[in-house]
Motif scaffolding. Structure first.
Motif, PDB file in Angstrom:
ATOM      1  N   ARG A   1      -5.986   8.258  -5.704  1.00 11.54           N
ATOM      2  CA  ARG A   1      -6.064   8.991  -4.591  1.00 11.54           C
ATOM      3  C   ARG A   1      -7.460   9.426  -4.025  1.00 11.54           C
ATOM      4  O   ARG A   1      -7.678   9.104  -3.012  1.00 11.54           O
ATOM      5  CB  ARG A   1      -5.256  10.350  -4.685  1.00 11.54           C
TER       6      ARG A   1
ATOM      7  N   GLU B   1      -9.038   6.009  -2.989  1.00  6.96           N
ATOM      8  CA  GLU B   1      -8.527   5.511  -1.745  1.00  6.96           C
ATOM      9  C   GLU B   1      -9.144   6.295  -0.450  1.00  6.96           C
ATOM     10  O   GLU B   1      -9.665   5.887   0.494  1.00  6.96           O
ATOM     11  CB  GLU B   1      -6.940   5.761  -1.509  1.00  6.96           C
TER      12      GLU B   1
ATOM     13  N   GLN C   1       0.808  -1.197  -0.130  1.00 11.07           N
ATOM     14  CA  GLN C   1      -0.055  -0.257   0.068  1.00 11.07           C
ATOM     15  C   GLN C   1       0.923   1.465   0.155  1.00 11.07           C
ATOM     16  O   GLN C   1       0.552   2.284  -0.734  1.00 11.07           O
ATOM     17  CB  GLN C   1      -1.112   0.022   1.181  1.00 11.07           C
TER      18      GLN C   1
ATOM     19  N   ASN D   1       0.574   4.100  -2.928  1.00 10.76           N
ATOM     20  CA  ASN D   1       0.444   5.401  -2.554  1.00 10.76           C
ATOM     21  C   ASN D   1       1.685   6.377  -3.029  1.00 10.76           C
ATOM     22  O   ASN D   1       1.414   7.670  -3.464  1.00 10.76           O
ATOM     23  CB  ASN D   1       0.285   5.762  -0.966  1.00 10.76           C
TER      24      ASN D   1
END
Length: 205
Positions: free
Chosen positions: A66, A69, A14, A18
């Protein structure tokens, strides 16, 4: 013998995802979408282009990730709210918490890198398809969380999907107002107001 815990592996994956997403936003803001290659993004994070392609099918998907998420985390936050808390109160707390605007946090404004990503998604025509996919995926996850909380069926009942779509629209509207306000305004009151108006049935002003 590999003693690494699955949870740690997932966290590392993750973190890489990111980092690739933020690097894509940063480079595209600096150079423009067409001027950034996958190789540039991978080099920025210190991984191979193949690693980027393992996480994302395109630069647009990496940018939209983004938004997706953050929206997914709102569903996670909603599931964590106390069961006895009224639904719209829980939703408001969940939304503000995932924007870093919950009470007790100083209600700071969203980070510049997130703001850059939002501006990219709403202004770049080539990203609109990825944005729509991210919104749909986020709404589905949020609808499932609402269904769990209200004892409704996400497949058979309109309610959880209506709530998810309405909350998504409220956030989009509040963010758009914040981005385009003629004078700077804090985001937290805008989000609270938008969600409050939904909770009260959008009464005539």
């Amino acid at each position: 013998m590999n003693t690494e815990q699955p949870g740690l592996r997932e966290r590392k994956k993750q973190e890489t995802r990111n980092a690739l997403s933020w690097a894509t936003i940063r480079l595209v803001v600096e150079r423009g979408l067409d001027a950034v290659r996958v190789e540039d993004i991978a080099a920025e994070v210190g991984v191979s282009p193949r690693t980027f392609n393992n996480y994302f099918a395109s630069k647009g998907e990496a940018i939209a990730a983004r938004h997706q998420e953050r929206a997914r985390q709102i569903a996670v936050e909603l599931r964590a709210r106390p069961e006895a808390e009224p639904l719209w109160e829980a939703i408001t707390h969940a939304v503000l918490a995932r924007f870093g605007l919950a009470e007790g946090t100083g209600e700071r404004e969203p980070a510049q890198q997130w703001l850059d990503g939002v501006r990219l998604m709403v202004s770049e025509p080539a990203l609109q398809g990825e944005l729509r996919k991210a919104v749909a995926a986020a709404e589905a996850e949020f609808a499932a969380a609402v269904a769990e909380r209200t004892g409704t069926d996400v497949e058979r009942d309109l309610y959880p999907k209506l709530v998810a779509a309405a909350v998504g629209a409220a956030m989009t509207t509040a963010i758009g107002h914040w981005l385009h306000a003629s004078e700077p305004v804090p985001m937290a009151p805008l989000l609270r107001d938008a969600l409050h108006q939904l909770a009260t049935g959008l009464p005539t002003p």
